[in-house]
Structures are given as C-alpha cells and as structure tokens.
Design a protein around this motif. Sequence first.
Motif, PDB file in Angstrom:
ATOM      1  N   THR A 210       0.844  -1.204   0.000  1.00 36.07           N
ATOM      2  CA  THR A 210       0.000   0.000   0.000  1.00 36.07           C
ATOM      3  C   THR A 210       0.872   1.245   0.000  1.00 36.07           C
ATOM      4  O   THR A 210       1.888   1.315   0.706  1.00 36.07           O
ATOM      5  N   ARG A 211       0.487   2.229  -0.788  1.00 38.77           N
ATOM      6  CA  ARG A 211       1.248   3.478  -0.852  1.00 38.77           C
ATOM      7  C   ARG A 211       0.576   4.525   0.026  1.00 38.77           C
ATOM      8  O   ARG A 211      -0.643   4.705  -0.007  1.00 38.77           O
ATOM      9  N   LEU A 212       1.402   5.235   0.798  1.00 42.30           N
ATOM     10  CA  LEU A 212       0.923   6.313   1.650  1.00 42.30           C
ATOM     11  C   LEU A 212       1.407   7.650   1.103  1.00 42.30           C
ATOM     12  O   LEU A 212       2.513   7.763   0.563  1.00 42.30           O
ATOM     13  N   LEU A 213       0.572   8.660   1.238  1.00 46.04           N
ATOM     14  CA  LEU A 213       0.911  10.024   0.858  1.00 46.04           C
ATOM     15  C   LEU A 213       0.973  10.877   2.123  1.00 46.04           C
ATOM     16  O   LEU A 213       0.131  10.747   3.016  1.00 46.04           O
ATOM     17  N   PHE A 214       1.965  11.772   2.185  1.00 48.24           N
ATOM     18  CA  PHE A 214       2.227  12.542   3.391  1.00 48.24           C
ATOM     19  C   PHE A 214       2.018  14.029   3.118  1.00 48.24           C
ATOM     20  O   PHE A 214       2.430  14.552   2.074  1.00 48.24           O
ATOM     21  N   SER A 215       1.375  14.685   4.078  1.00 49.51           N
ATOM     22  CA  SER A 215       1.147  16.129   4.024  1.00 49.51           C
ATOM     23  C   SER A 215       1.685  16.757   5.303  1.00 49.51           C
ATOM     24  O   SER A 215       1.666  16.133   6.365  1.00 49.51           O
TER      25      SER A 215
END
Length: 362
Positions: A210-215
Amino acid sequence: MKLGCELPAWALYLSPALLWAAQMIPDGCQAAAIMDIVQCEGPVSTKESSCHSSDDAAVASTEEAGFQVKGYTFSEPFHLIVSYDWLILQGPSAPIFEGDPLVLRCRAWQDWPLTQVTFYQDGSALGPPGPNREFSIAVVQEVNSGHYHCSGIFRSPGPGSPETASPVAVTVQELFPVPVLRASPSAELQEGSPVTLSCQTKLSPQRSATRLLFSFYKDGKTVRNRNLSSEFQIPMASVEHSGSYWCEAATEDSQVWKHSPPLEVKVQGPSSSSAPPTLNPASQKSAAQETSSTESPRPVPPLATPTAEPPVFSPPDPHLYHQMGILLKHMQDVRVLLGYLVIELRDLSSRLKSETTQPPAQ
C-alpha cells in the motif's frame, strides 16, 4: 437448530487453479451444506495436482517467505469450517484492515428463501428486518470490530420457524499507526541552520504494498500536500519558520488518514553574545584612570552622564507591572493629599499673620 446427522462421504475434485469441496448428502439427511469454491491463487507446485508453477526449478532457499518444503511451494493456510446449522453467517476469510470493504452473508440450507433477515453486531440489530441476505460496510474502521450474527425466518420448503446463526468474530486490523512528527537534528535551532521534519509511521507487513501520501502543516496552513516522501526539509531555517507543525499520512484513495500530534519548532535569532559587551562601572573607572595617566595633567572634568546605548529590557512581569500601577496610584493620592495640606498650612499662616498685626484691644 442443529442436526445430528453424520456425513458418510466427501468428494474432493482438483482442477487447474481450482479446488472444489462438496458434501455428499444421503437422502433424508438434512444439514447446512453450502457449495463453495476455494481458489488457488499464484504459483503452487505439488506432485499430484496440475496447478504447477511456471518455473519448476527447486526452491532456492527454505528461508524465503511463505510455507516451503524442498521441491514444493504452498499457500498460506486458512480454516474451513463446516456447520450443521440451518443458518450460518459467512464473514471474510482473509484478514481485514482499515479501509477495506466488509461483506457479511446470511446463508440458509440449500439457499432456501428467507424472510425477516436481521444482522446484529455484539447483540445489537444493525437495521430493521428485511429480505436482504447481505450486509456490507464500504470502508471499515477499527470500531467495526465485534461479533456478528444474523437471524431469519424460513419460507417453504424450510422449517418455517425463526433461526439464528452462530456469531462470527470480525477483527479490523490497524493499517498503520498514528504517525509521529520528529525534527532532526532538533526542534530548537539557530537561525540559518537546516532542519528535517519526518512523518514516521509503518504499514502492516501484510499490506506493505500500500502506498501512503504525506502532508505537512504549520499553524493550520498546508506547507506541503500529498507527497510520497515522508520528510519535509528546510535548508536554512529563519525565525518565520517557528510554529506548530503536524503531519498527515493517508492512503491514495483517502479512505484511511491519520495525523500526528503537533510539534513545536523554535528558531532563535542571532545570539545575544555577538552584541558589543557593556562595561560595568568598575571597569569604566579603571579605563578612565588609565587614559588620564597617559595624558598631561589637566583639570578633571565633571563626570558625564553615560551615553551608552540604553539596555535592552525583557518584557515586564505582568504581576510586577500590576503592582507598579498600584504604587503609582498611591503616589498620586499622596500628592493630592499634600496639595490639600499645603493649602491648609497657607490659610493657617495667613490667619496667624493677621492676628499678630491687629492692634491690642483697649
């Protein structure tokens, strides 16, 4: 309602990539026999089945992931439960994680028609009775974990009585923990120094793909939005970079998102040690004596008022500031009282003067 009938035989059929399991039921024996398909996904190599690996070479090492024996490769095991109930609830066979869909099926013996189907979680009904045999949750969370069961009423040719399925435990696993924001080398630094903010979390090993995106956010404003990198770098920090930071980790479909606790970053300005030192009175006096001793004797000039830059004061203590205000108010009151006293003394002095200047009485 459970039946005590024993099944006399099983029939197992193997075909490429499919394993069929069926119960051979004699006439007059009633049990909850439901035909299901168990599918073999991925390369599986056994001597007796036609579901062979595309590469028939021997396994390189027995330490690789999965269940392996020399010359064989097996899938992860799962539990097959056969029930003799009139009604069963089918739940997910694979582990379920946050963000996954959940589908529960209320199945009857030989798929006989049901009415008044109701689904329950931990004993509480999830809705009114109806004809729908499936209950689904589009996006599950950890709060959806619990024990589920269903109930329904058979129509002809069933028993025609209310039946309840045995409960099934559903555990929603955490996809990734709440992230933690850390600053490297420190959250307190001097102006001009670099700092790296890292949004630290870890996916479950079973969902490592699973790919996570960070803000990243500062004082409620976005400083970087939805990026694959879990780090945010500031090459040269300034005082304006001081503030409260936090980060957010989210899946690409935004079904699961979690944000970190805030982290306070403090960037200090130029050090006060760089300012010119201020001499104390003793050092100023010794310096003046050394200067006068090297010059010709002359009258010592009067001491001048120091012209050095005014000292920098720290912000006053609010309590001290309040006390000073009260003291000034008292001083103003004393000043008013002194004014009244001066007027009284002046009047008294004028009366005494007039009495002394009057002629004595005859």
